[in-house]
Design an enzyme around this catalytic site. Structure first.
Site, PDB file in Angstrom:
ATOM      1  N   GLY A  14     -27.526   9.025 -17.768  1.00 46.98           N
ATOM      2  CA  GLY A  14     -27.393   8.912 -16.832  1.00 46.98           C
ATOM      3  C   GLY A  14     -25.243   8.750 -17.284  1.00 46.98           C
ATOM      4  O   GLY A  14     -24.982   9.918 -18.482  1.00 46.98           O
ATOM      5  N   CYS A  15     -24.577   7.316 -16.730  1.00 49.17           N
ATOM      6  CA  CYS A  15     -23.849   7.592 -17.124  1.00 49.17           C
ATOM      7  C   CYS A  15     -23.225   7.573 -18.703  1.00 49.17           C
ATOM      8  O   CYS A  15     -24.027   6.055 -19.035  1.00 49.17           O
ATOM      9  CB  CYS A  15     -23.065   6.013 -16.242  1.00 49.17           C
ATOM     10  N   PHE A  16     -22.112   7.399 -18.952  1.00 44.75           N
ATOM     11  CA  PHE A  16     -22.503   7.984 -20.920  1.00 44.75           C
ATOM     12  C   PHE A  16     -21.740   6.820 -21.207  1.00 44.75           C
ATOM     13  O   PHE A  16     -21.498   6.460 -22.506  1.00 44.75           O
ATOM     14  CB  PHE A  16     -21.766   9.081 -21.283  1.00 44.75           C
ATOM     15  N   CYS A  18     -22.078   3.865 -20.647  1.00 42.64           N
ATOM     16  CA  CYS A  18     -23.459   2.345 -20.961  1.00 42.64           C
ATOM     17  C   CYS A  18     -24.334   2.799 -21.705  1.00 42.64           C
ATOM     18  O   CYS A  18     -25.027   2.118 -22.163  1.00 42.64           O
ATOM     19  CB  CYS A  18     -24.228   2.391 -19.300  1.00 42.64           C
TER      20      CYS A  18
END
Length: 177
Positions: A14-16, A18
């Protein structure tokens, strides 16, 4: 740590933004870079990757010393940052550019990732099957500078996003305790 003893690991979850901190704070980690991989375009930009036309996913590439923090432990940390039952994105981030993938750099990493995935699936921790892809590492393109070390540069934004995205609650409910 000598340069010769260092290895690379690449994970998409997912969002890098995080994905960096959980690895960056471990012993034996030399660096964690946010970037893009797994697609068909050269040097994609964030905007291009988000458009869904590049085939790339947001990912992190870790340079680590396996004598201090072995790949098996990196894979354990990886699982605990993701929803391994969701192949269509992670949390509020939907689409191919947020798909979960363990990118292996050699056959040993592939074997470790496959065994770990099978063990997680067999554990019964999740009611749905584990669908995280395991794929050969391809060219990794570092993301724009403003994405690097986001959790350090934009602490309040990072912490708010962890909560607002649903990631923090999922991790607490499924991985803590």
């Amino acid at each position: 740590m000598t340069k010769e003893s260092l290895e690379k690991a690449t994970f998409a979850g997912g969002c890098f933004w995080c994905m960096v901190k959980p690895f960056d704070t471990q012993p034996g980690i030399e660096k964690v870079i946010s970037g893009y991989t797994g697609g068909h375009t050269v040097n994609p930009t964030y905007k291009e990757v988000c458009s869904g036309t590049t085939g790339h996913t947001e990912a992190i590439q870790i340079t680590f010393d396996p004598a201090v923090f072995p790949y098996e432990k990196l894979v354990e940390v990886y699982w605990q940052q993701t929803d391994p039952t969701d192949a269509a994105g992670q949390f509020v981030d939907r689409g191919d550019s947020y798909r979960p993938v363990i990118f292996y750099h050699n056959e040993e990493q592939k074997e470790i990732a496959e065994k770990s995935k099978a063990a997680l699936d067999a554990s019964g921790r999740f009611k749905k099957p584990i669908v995280t892809e395991i794929a050969k590492a391809e060219t990794f393109y570092p993301a724009e500078e403003y994405h690097q070390d986001f959790y350090k540069k934009e602490k309040a934004h990072y912490e708010g996003y962890q909560v607002a995205s649903g990631r923090a609650a999922f991790i607490d409910a499924n991985w803590k305790g």
